[in-house]
Write a protein that holds these residues in place. Structure first.
Motif, PDB file in Angstrom:
ATOM      1  N   HIS A  88       0.839  -1.199   0.000  1.00  0.00           N
ATOM      2  CA  HIS A  88       0.000   0.000   0.000  1.00  0.00           C
ATOM      3  C   HIS A  88       0.869   1.241   0.000  1.00  0.00           C
ATOM      4  N   SER A  89       0.557   2.130  -0.903  1.00  0.00           N
ATOM      5  CA  SER A  89       1.412   3.304  -1.101  1.00  0.00           C
ATOM      6  C   SER A  89       1.179   4.405  -0.075  1.00  0.00           C
ATOM      7  N   ASP A  90       0.040   4.367   0.584  1.00  0.00           N
ATOM      8  CA  ASP A  90      -0.273   5.487   1.457  1.00  0.00           C
ATOM      9  C   ASP A  90       0.043   5.227   2.926  1.00  0.00           C
ATOM     10  N   ILE A  91       0.876   4.257   3.175  1.00  0.00           N
ATOM     11  CA  ILE A  91       1.370   4.037   4.544  1.00  0.00           C
ATOM     12  C   ILE A  91       2.892   4.018   4.537  1.00  0.00           C
ATOM     13  N   ARG A  92       3.410   4.323   5.653  1.00  0.00           N
ATOM     14  CA  ARG A  92       4.872   4.433   5.816  1.00  0.00           C
ATOM     15  C   ARG A  92       5.412   3.116   6.363  1.00  0.00           C
ATOM     16  N   LEU A  93       6.279   2.465   5.622  1.00  0.00           N
ATOM     17  CA  LEU A  93       6.846   1.171   6.033  1.00  0.00           C
ATOM     18  C   LEU A  93       8.163   1.412   6.756  1.00  0.00           C
ATOM     19  N   ASN A  94       8.209   1.059   8.052  1.00  0.00           N
ATOM     20  CA  ASN A  94       9.406   1.413   8.841  1.00  0.00           C
ATOM     21  C   ASN A  94      10.675   0.773   8.294  1.00  0.00           C
ATOM     22  N   GLU A  95      10.560  -0.383   7.691  1.00  0.00           N
ATOM     23  CA  GLU A  95      11.752  -1.055   7.152  1.00  0.00           C
ATOM     24  C   GLU A  95      12.369  -0.292   5.988  1.00  0.00           C
ATOM     25  N   GLU A  96      11.518   0.475   5.269  1.00  0.00           N
ATOM     26  CA  GLU A  96      12.014   1.246   4.127  1.00  0.00           C
ATOM     27  C   GLU A  96      12.531   2.605   4.544  1.00  0.00           C
ATOM     28  N   VAL A  97      11.867   3.205   5.515  1.00  0.00           N
ATOM     29  CA  VAL A  97      12.238   4.558   5.934  1.00  0.00           C
ATOM     30  C   VAL A  97      13.565   4.568   6.669  1.00  0.00           C
ATOM     31  N   ASP A  98      13.801   3.547   7.492  1.00  0.00           N
ATOM     32  CA  ASP A  98      15.042   3.473   8.261  1.00  0.00           C
ATOM     33  C   ASP A  98      16.157   2.942   7.357  1.00  0.00           C
ATOM     34  N   GLU A  99      17.084   3.839   7.011  1.00  0.00           N
ATOM     35  CA  GLU A  99      18.149   3.478   6.076  1.00  0.00           C
ATOM     36  C   GLU A  99      19.015   2.326   6.587  1.00  0.00           C
ATOM     37  N   ASP A 100      19.324   2.356   7.878  1.00  0.00           N
ATOM     38  CA  ASP A 100      20.167   1.293   8.447  1.00  0.00           C
ATOM     39  C   ASP A 100      19.458  -0.057   8.340  1.00  0.00           C
ATOM     40  N   CYS A 101      18.159  -0.043   8.599  1.00  0.00           N
ATOM     41  CA  CYS A 101      17.379  -1.273   8.511  1.00  0.00           C
ATOM     42  C   CYS A 101      17.353  -1.788   7.074  1.00  0.00           C
ATOM     43  N   ARG A 102      17.164  -0.878   6.155  1.00  0.00           N
ATOM     44  CA  ARG A 102      17.084  -1.278   4.739  1.00  0.00           C
ATOM     45  C   ARG A 102      18.410  -1.844   4.255  1.00  0.00           C
ATOM     46  N   ARG A 103      19.517  -1.158   4.617  1.00  0.00           N
ATOM     47  CA  ARG A 103      20.831  -1.650   4.183  1.00  0.00           C
ATOM     48  C   ARG A 103      21.161  -2.992   4.837  1.00  0.00           C
ATOM     49  N   GLY A 104      20.779  -3.115   6.120  1.00  0.00           N
ATOM     50  CA  GLY A 104      21.000  -4.381   6.803  1.00  0.00           C
ATOM     51  C   GLY A 104      20.232  -5.510   6.137  1.00  0.00           C
ATOM     52  N   ARG A 105      18.976  -5.236   5.738  1.00  0.00           N
ATOM     53  CA  ARG A 105      18.168  -6.254   5.067  1.00  0.00           C
ATOM     54  C   ARG A 105      18.776  -6.631   3.720  1.00  0.00           C
ATOM     55  N   GLU A 106      19.215  -5.634   2.955  1.00  0.00           N
ATOM     56  CA  GLU A 106      19.789  -5.905   1.638  1.00  0.00           C
ATOM     57  C   GLU A 106      21.036  -6.764   1.744  1.00  0.00           C
TER      58      GLU A 106
END
Length: 1631
Positions: A413-431
């Motif tokens: 859903h485009s109209d909600i904020r996904l914490n995993e995407e907003v937090d750069e450290d979390c996103r890089r850690g996941r990648e």
């Protein structure tokens, strides 16, 4: 749809804008944004935000909007975390909520607030007020309160869900995840969609769900059970969505709870404790909960169903409503006013999703409008009926709907904020984690570890097995076997080292080297999540397969089948078990791989070519993980091995990062799946693996920080929690045998300050196996002087409140423990009869009863609040134990882990354990003890010297002990103060305390002995003074006669005063006549012949011995150099050792009697020889002269000792020749000592010799008389001449004491204790490479020590003479010169004041010097001095004394010690200090016991033994042994004693000299002795007339050891002033 596309189209631009602001706001809200929003909004918004800020302020979280709460903040031990609170002050709400939640206490939502006046919890009027009855009636009827007593309004209360959400908003990503995980464990609904409290941007906290798994059981159409466990973010299940339009009188949340779990408030509702009408943070929040069926008929739904609950009026939250209604399988709406919501209901009907409408103001029953559309009335209806109708309706809808919900899909859903995407450290850690996981794609799970983690697989397991074999050598060629195993281990390490580092591990290293700590932590969390996801399906299938096969095997066993079918099934079961082990793949295996990469590189001492960083940085990575809260594998559960090198390196890094912190070690033991990890997780908020498929293997350790405030109350900084794999019952053992369980139990019990013994249930028969293992572990701890404590925890007890039942349970437990103790004591060869005999155990306080974990039946049951209370009580008990325990520093923990594991590698733990912490502490104590004893000895030497002078001067005539004690009082007080400070302030004071009393006794005993010895010596001086009076009187008579006669001659020759030749000639003639006269009047002191006296005494007392034996020409055998004493011995008639056995022994061993007899005789001879000096010493031959009675006493002593030895338990007696040769050999040694001392006596006391030395003095006085000098001038010169010898002796004695004192500080070999001295001796021997000296050291260690000390003193004097020794001598002599002149001046003044004569002057002068010099009036009694002018004496002495001083100073040479009596020389003073200790030698290798106390209690011991062949120890074929004692006692080899074979492991059972030694298995053999054996192999073989061949062949590996290696190994071997001190611990660690 168009609108959705429009939203989607603007998503990128919109989100970029959001990110700029939202990252600061949620989760890290910025105050400036808050102010902007506040200014920009409407009045209503402003009011709402004011309420929000007020809420944060009231619960003290306003600072956390920016500075987020971290998991580390709430996981530490605080004072608050130890308090059990059902209510708290408002400002403590958030803290109390978090602490209860971490403990899985679902009452975290029900915390009440303490009012200022707790007694007034309800609103009431003041009974003492002036209001009348009518007013009171009005209050009742009108529902008002007294004006003077307005109680707290319900609207003032803080809503419990506001507390939860406030903490959620103020938490960082990791704490949010931990919170949500714990909420899930409490069976609470979880935040799914969360509006930001300040921006209203909707957040989907998907990250917080990543660790949650749900399990459920279903039945298929064939009624077969299907069990599933899935991570919630992956699970595809139907979703039922609940929401309302408007304000309803019925509780939506309450209704939902009745569908999920009627007994538990999954969703918080208005009727829950603490609820209030106002809430600030819940409107617009969507919560989610899962219903998980148990596979029973009572299940309300047959499949897993998700329930979502939109809080607040759905009409106000259109985004949330749109998302939910689109994704739901069934929509359920509450309609209080249907007319107002008609349009919205119409929209819901259009989306063609099943819809259930609940009309709060109608009372009709369930009505099906058409397919998928239902309505139910709620008004005035029974709650159960409504719930049942609703359940039927939902089930009907679900049966018709194929729609499923997956949590992850919500992120689309485009109209909600996904914490995993907003937090750069979390996103890089996941990648980064996903990149690693992509490498595992399409790989067979059972082969992944072999492919990607090659260092820890087969090679590591082989190395571990070889290491165990190394500690348990087999066969006769022990050293060859050890050398072979070590070579194989090096080869395996090389193979490990040469293994490639996989791309998987390369990615891991690369990511973990990121500079951003949060990114690293997110990466690790993601990796753990993704690995669990990747392996869970296969593991679940394997577990199912294993359970099925296990059931099949059990059935076959129950039928008593012993067929091939059973064997096949068991083999298949084992194969599945191996697959399970191979398929387990988690973060712990990656860290294990890193550990093995480190160990292999460390072994090869170089970096791997494909390792991106230096291997030395790898432990830092693990240390960072531990500090961040990750557990680290302590014992590899697959290899059943502790990687000591890796663990030690990690702890070193922890010390680098944290400092050397104090740790309290808490370990846990229990059966598998008994709830150990769950208990630890609840107690400390940890996350040890608890699911059935992820049970702990081996042992893991995790740090729990103690808050700064608590550090002042506790005596530690961290708790180290050690979780272990479960102990298995024997029938379920499989790979985990009883031996492994014992090993694990002993390890964790030994490691822990406190061990929790976790027992599931109360059935004692089921507890029996674990109790026996636990009792054995604690008994072993007691035997090695470790004192851990334990607490028994009975889990799953039905009624924990039944005190009588619990008392009965405690009684039965204690009985069972005592029963197990009795059984185990026999196995461990111990006398203990009950459990409390060897452990401090309070059955009342150290046994805890826990309620069952779940309140109801899983999977929907929440944790039992009583269980949480029990956890809190246990936590307090642990803290109580901890605050009273001796905790370890981290560096001590490292040593302790190594000690425990090394001991466990040997088969006999108690026999093998070496407590390095105690050893290190004791060594430190020994060094201090050496300083204390030297202080006392040094002080007493000063006192002895002073009193000696006074005795010689006849100033005192008696010496009392009390006087000596008084002289020593000040020094003793200083020593006692130093001791007190050492025992009270040293960092190891808790270890040292056990020796405090014994060392205080030692110091007191030493003082008494020093005082008694000094009294004895001074009384001897008194006795000698009286005996020498005649000699001294005769000498004084001759001296004075010579003075007078020389004076008369001078007067005759006065006119020839200038004719020097005539004067000289006349004096020479006069002198010869005088000497001739003295010679005729005094009998000369005869020369002595000691050996002649010995033979005479022996011939008188031993008539039966051949006369030839006494001829001086016949040579006796040197008893100290014979290779064997067999020829001297014969068997006792009662020995039972038959002649045939005698021959057998000779054939077997190469000598007529067993080897141990030789050892016993050798020890006996050495001891008798050592006592010789003590017998000769009191005769003080240098002062008193030789007396034949000295030899008589010596022979009588030897005879007495011989008789005592023969009357002992030995099986042999001595032949007559032995006594003769022993006496002659000892007397030959004594001959030199006695002869030298007699020579000194003769020089000092023979009148002629003495007078001859004085010729020059007399000639000088004669000359002065001739030249007409005054009587004062001549008398003054005579005084100075008389003082010369005394000054010289005083200076030499003082420098000897000063020098000895200086060397105990500055000389490297003599500045510590005997162990360090021995290290220097061995270094010197290696440098000199003199085999003869080596054998002297091995055979006669005490003599060699003395010789070395003498050489060291001589060398020190040579090296330091000009810079230290000579300046001290010159300083001392100048000081004496000054005192003499002061005495002369003061005496002159005294005579003038009292109008006395020269006699008074002389008396005053000698008295003033009586404490400094041996000089008295009697020395001048024969010299006439009536005509001496007193006034001139001082000037004469002032003139003459410098010449005397200069003359003495010219004699200051490096050989000055020869001018002192033996006992006064610096080397002898140091010998007395260092050699007052135990000199008993190991019966196998000859190493000397290191105990510093002679005739000490307890066993003899030595840290580093030698090759037994050095003492002639050999095999039955005559080959010399190349084994070390410490490896022999680890083997199954045996030795022969009295024709009986005794295992080296149980050498004490051989009795005799063997019984007095404690030899511990140890592979850290000193390379020094390996080099020595190789360097002097031929010399050793020639010396013993045997060879190192066959079983005694020297391993080739030894020959690689160079002399430099040997010398360097001494530093390592004697590190910490020797790494092992069994000398003291012999009494501390009894077998």
């Amino acid at each position: 749809m168009a609108s959705r596309d429009g939203i989607g189209a603007n998503r990128d631009g919109y989100e970029n804008d959001v990110v700029k602001n939202e990252v600061k706001i949620c989760p890290e809200t910025d105050n400036s944004v808050l102010r902007e929003n506040k200014d920009a909004g409407t009045a209503g918004v402003n009011a709402d935000q004011d309420k929000i800020m007020q809420l944060f302020h009231r619960i003290h979280l306003e600072d956390r909007c920016l500075n987020k709460l971290r998991a580390a903040d709430v996981l530490q031990i605080t004072e608050h975390s130890l308090q059990s609170q059902e209510s708290c002050a408002e400002e403590k709400l958030s803290q109390t909520f978090i602490q209860k939640l971490l403990m899985m206490d679902y009452r975290a939502r029900y915390i009440s607030v303490k009012e200022n006046n707790e007694q007034d919890q309800i609103q009431q009027g003041d009974t003492d007020s002036s209001e009348d009855e009518a007013d009171i009636l009005d209050c009742f009827l009108l529902n008002t309160t007294s004006l003077s007593n307005t109680g707290p309004s319900q609207s003032d209360r803080i809503h419990p869900m506001d507390v939860q959400m406030a903490v959620f908003h103020c938490a960082d990503g990791f704490l949010k995840q931990l919170m949500v995980t714990k909420l899930s464990q409490c069976q609470y609904a979880l935040p799914l969609l969360v509006p930001d409290p300040f921006t209203q941007q909707i957040e989907f906290p998907l990250w917080t769900f990543r660790q949650i798994n749900k399990s459920w059981i279903m039945r298929n159409n064939n009624n077969e059970i299907i069990s599933q466990t899935q991570p919630v973010y992956k699970a595809e299940t139907p979703m039922v969505c609940f929401f309302r339009f408007g304000s309803a009188s019925s509780s939506k949340s309450h209704l939902m709870n009745s569908l999920i779990n009627e007994k538990h408030n999954t969703f918080f509702h208005r009727n829950c404790p603490g609820s209030s009408r106002t809430r600030v943070l819940m409107d617009g929040v969507v919560e989610i909960a899962w219903f998980c069926p148990s596979g029973k008929k009572t299940d309300k739904f047959t499949d897993c169903v998700v329930f979502c609950n939109l809080h607040g009026d759905a009409g106000d939250h259109e985004k949330q409503l749109q998302i939910l209604t689109e994704m739901a399988s069934v929509n359920v709406v509450l309609l209080p006013q249907p007319q107002k919501s008609a349009e919205k209901i119409q929209n819901l009907i259009r989306i063609k999703k099943p819809l259930i409408c609940l009309f709060t103001e109608d009372d009709f029953t369930l009505v099906k409008m058409k397919k998928g559309k239902f309505k139910i009335g709620l008004k005035d209806r029974n709650q159960s009926d409504v719930s049942e109708e609703l359940r039927r309706a939902i089930n009907d809808c679900l049966s018709e709907s194929s729609s499923t919900f997956r949590l992850e899909d919500l992120s689309k859903h485009s109209d909600i904020r996904l914490n995993e995407e907003v937090d750069e450290d979390c996103r890089r850690g996941r990648e980064a984690a996903q990149q690693m996981m992509s490498l595992l794609k399409d790989k067979d799970l059972t082969e992944i570890k072999d492919s990607f983690l090659p260092h820890q697989g087969k090679l590591w397991h082989q190395w571990s097995q070889k290491n165990k074999e190394l500690h348990r050598p087999q066969g006769e060629k022990i050293e060859m076997e050890i050398s072979r195993i070590k070579t194989e281990m090096k080869k395996i390490r090389k193979q490990q080292y040469e293994s490639d580092i996989s791309e998987f591990m390369t990615h891991f290293h690369k990511t973990m080297n990121s500079d951003i700590e949060r990114e690293r932590m997110f990466f690790l969390k993601w990796l753990r999540v993704l690995l669990d996801e990747h392996t869970s399906a296969d593991l679940s299938a394997l577990h199912h397969k294993y359970d099925k096969k296990w059931s099949s095997v059990l059935k076959l066993k129950e039928n008593n089948e012993k067929s091939e079918h059973l064997t096949t099934e068991q083999a298949e079961l084992e194969r599945i078990s191996e697959d399970l082990q191979a398929a387990s793949f988690g973060l712990e295996h990656i860290m294990r791989e890193i550990g093995q990469i480190y160990e292999s590189c460390s072994s090869m001492e170089k970096n791997k070519k494909d390792l991106q960083v230096h291997f030395s940085s790898l432990p830092s990575l693990a240390a960072e993980m531990m500090i961040s809260g990750f557990p680290l594998e302590l014992m590899d559960g697959d290899a059943a091995h502790v990687p000591v090198i890796w663990i030690s390196a990690v702890i070193d890094e922890l010390i680098q990062k944290l400092g050397d912190q104090r740790v309290f070690v808490l370990s846990v033991l229990g059966l598998q799946s008994s709830g150990k990890s769950t208990m630890l997780n609840a107690m400390f908020g940890l996350q040890f693996a608890v699911s059935a498929g992820r049970c702990t293997r081996g042992a893991f350790m995790q740090l729990v920080k103690v808050s700064d405030e608590m550090k002042t109350q506790m005596n530690f900084d961290y708790i180290l929690v050690v979780d272990t794999e479960g102990l298995r019952a024997l029938e379920l053992a499989g790979r985990s045998t009883r031996h492994h369980d014992n090993e694990l139990a002993t390890f964790v019990v030994g490691l822990g300050n406190l061990t929790l013994i976790n027992i599931f249930g109360e059935n004692l028969s089921e507890m029996q196996d674990i109790l026996q293992i636990v009792v054995q572990a604690f008994l072993r701890m007691k035997k090695v002087r470790l004192n851990p404590s334990c607490v028994f925890v009975h889990q799953n007890v039905s009624d924990v409140t039944a005190e009588e039942k619990n008392m009965e349970g405690r009684r039965r437990l204690l009985e069972k423990l005592d029963e197990m103790t009795e059984l185990v004591a026999k196995e461990e060869d111990c006398d203990a009869e009950c459990f409390s005999d060897f452990i401090r155990f309070d059955v009342q306080n150290d046994v805890k009863y826990f309620a069952q974990l779940w309140e109801g039946s899983p999977p929907m049951a929440p944790p039992n609040p009583n269980y949480c209370e029990n956890i809190q009580e246990l936590k307090k008990t642990i803290m109580s134990h901890a605050s009273n325990s001796h905790v370890m520093m981290l560096k001590d923990l490292k040593t302790h882990i190594k000690d425990l594991w090394e001991a466990l590698l040997d088969e006999q733990f108690v026999f093998s354990f070496r407590n390095s912490l105690e050893i290190s502490a004791y060594r430190k104590l020994e060094t201090e003890y050496s300083k204390w004893t030297w202080s006392l000895r040094s002080a007493m030497m000063e006192t002895e010297n002073k009193l000696h002078i006074q005795i010689e001067n006849e100033a005192i005539h008696e010496v009392e002990e009390t006087g000596l004690q008084e002289e020593l009082k000040k020094t003793k007080e200083k020593v006692e103060k130093s001791m007190f400070g050492f025992f009270e302030k040293d960092k190891d004071k808790d270890i040292l305390i056990q020796w405090k009393t014994s060392f205080e006794i030692k110091i007191n005993d030493l003082q008494e002995n020093i005082v008694k010895e000094t009294k004895r010596k001074l009384n001897e001086v008194l006795q000698q003074r009286d005996l020498k009076k005649k000699i001294d009187a005769q000498r004084t008579h001759h001296e004075n006669a010579l003075y007078e006669k020389s004076k008369e001659l001078a007067l005759k020759l006065k006119d020839k005063a200038n004719d020097e030749e005539t004067l000289n000639k006349e004096f020479d003639l006069f002198w010869k006549q005088c000497v001739k006269k003295i010679k005729s009047e005094t009998p000369a002191i005869k020369e002595i012949d000691i050996m002649r006296d010995v033979r005479e005494i022996l011939s008188d007392t031993n008539k039966s011995v051949s006369v030839d034996h006494w001829n001086e020409s016949s040579e006796c055998r040197d008893i100290f150099s014979v290779s064997s004493y067999a020829d001297y011995l014969q068997l006792k008639k009662t020995s039972g050792f038959k002649e045939s056995s005698h021959r057998v022994a000779k054939d077997m061993f190469g000598f007529a009697l067993p080897k141990e007899y030789d050892t016993q005789v050798k020890t006996f001879v050495t001891d008798v020889d050592q006592q010789t000096e003590k017998i000769i010493q009191p005769y003080n031959i240098s002062k008193m002269g030789y007396n034949k009675s000295c030899i008589q006493e010596l022979i009588d002593y030897i005879k007495r000792r011989l008789t005592e030895h023969q009357d002992g338990p030995g099986l042999y007696v001595f032949k007559n020749e032995f006594f003769m040769d022993l006496v002659l050999s000892i007397c030959k040694r004594a001959n030199t000592i006695i002869t030298d001392q007699h020579k000194l006596f003769k020089e000092a006391n023979d009148p002629v010799t003495y007078v001859e030395k004085k010729r020059e003095e007399y000639y000088s006085i004669f000359q002065k008389y001739c030249h007409g000098s005054t009587s004062a001038a001549i008398f003054g010169e005579i005084i100075c001449q008389k003082l010369k010898e005394s000054i010289e002796k005083s200076v030499y004695k003082k420098i000897a004491r000063d020098l000895a004192d200086e060397m105990t500080t500055n000389c490297r070999s003599l500045n510590a204790n005997r162990s360090k001295l021995e290290k220097h001796i061995l270094k010197t021997l290696a440098e000199e490479e003199d085999f003869g000296k080596y054998m002297n050291y091995i055979d006669k260690p005490r003599d060699h020590f003395k010789s070395f000390i003498r050489d060291e003193v001589s060398r020190y004097i040579d090296d330091k003479f000009s810079v230290s020794v000579l300046p001290k001598m010159e300083k001392n002599i100048k000081l004496l010169q000054q005192k003499i002149m002061e005495a002369a001046h003061e005496s002159t003044e005294h005579v003038q004041e009292n109008k006395g004569d020269v006699g008074l002057w002389l008396k005053s002068f000698t008295q003033r010097l009586s404490g400094e010099l041996i000089f008295s009036v009697k020395d001048l009694s024969g010299v006439k001095h009536d005509d001496v002018d007193v006034k001139l004496l001082e000037d004469v002495i002032k003139k003459e004394l410098p010449a005397i001083i200069s003359d003495i100073s010219r004699g200051f040479t490096k050989t000055f010690p020869v001018k002192l009596d033996d006992e006064e020389r610096p080397d002898e003073l140091l010998i007395g200090h260092f050699c007052q200790c135990c000199w008993v030698q190991c019966p196998f290798c000859g190493a000397v016991c290191t105990n510093t106390v002679p005739n000490h209690d307890g066993d003899h011991s030595v840290p580093l033994h030698r090759v037994t062949g050095l003492k002639g120890f050999h095999y039955r074929n005559g080959n010399l042994s190349a084994d070390f004692c410490t490896t022999l006692v680890a083997s199954k080899n045996r030795f022969n004693v009295s024709n009986e074979w005794v295992s080296h492991k149980k050498h004490k059972k051989a009795g005799g000299v063997y019984a007095d030694w404690r030899i511990t298995p140890d592979l850290s053999q000193l390379p020094y002795w390996k080099w020595f054996v190789c360097r002097f192999q031929k010399d050793i073989e020639n010396h013993h007339n045997k060879t190192f061949e066959g079983s005694g062949k020297i391993p080739q590996e030894w020959r690689k050891c160079t002399k430099q290696d040997a010398i360097e190994s001494l530093d390592e071997g004697f590190k910490m002033e020797q790494i092992y001190c069994k000398s003291a611990l012999a009494t501390v660690i009894p077998l």
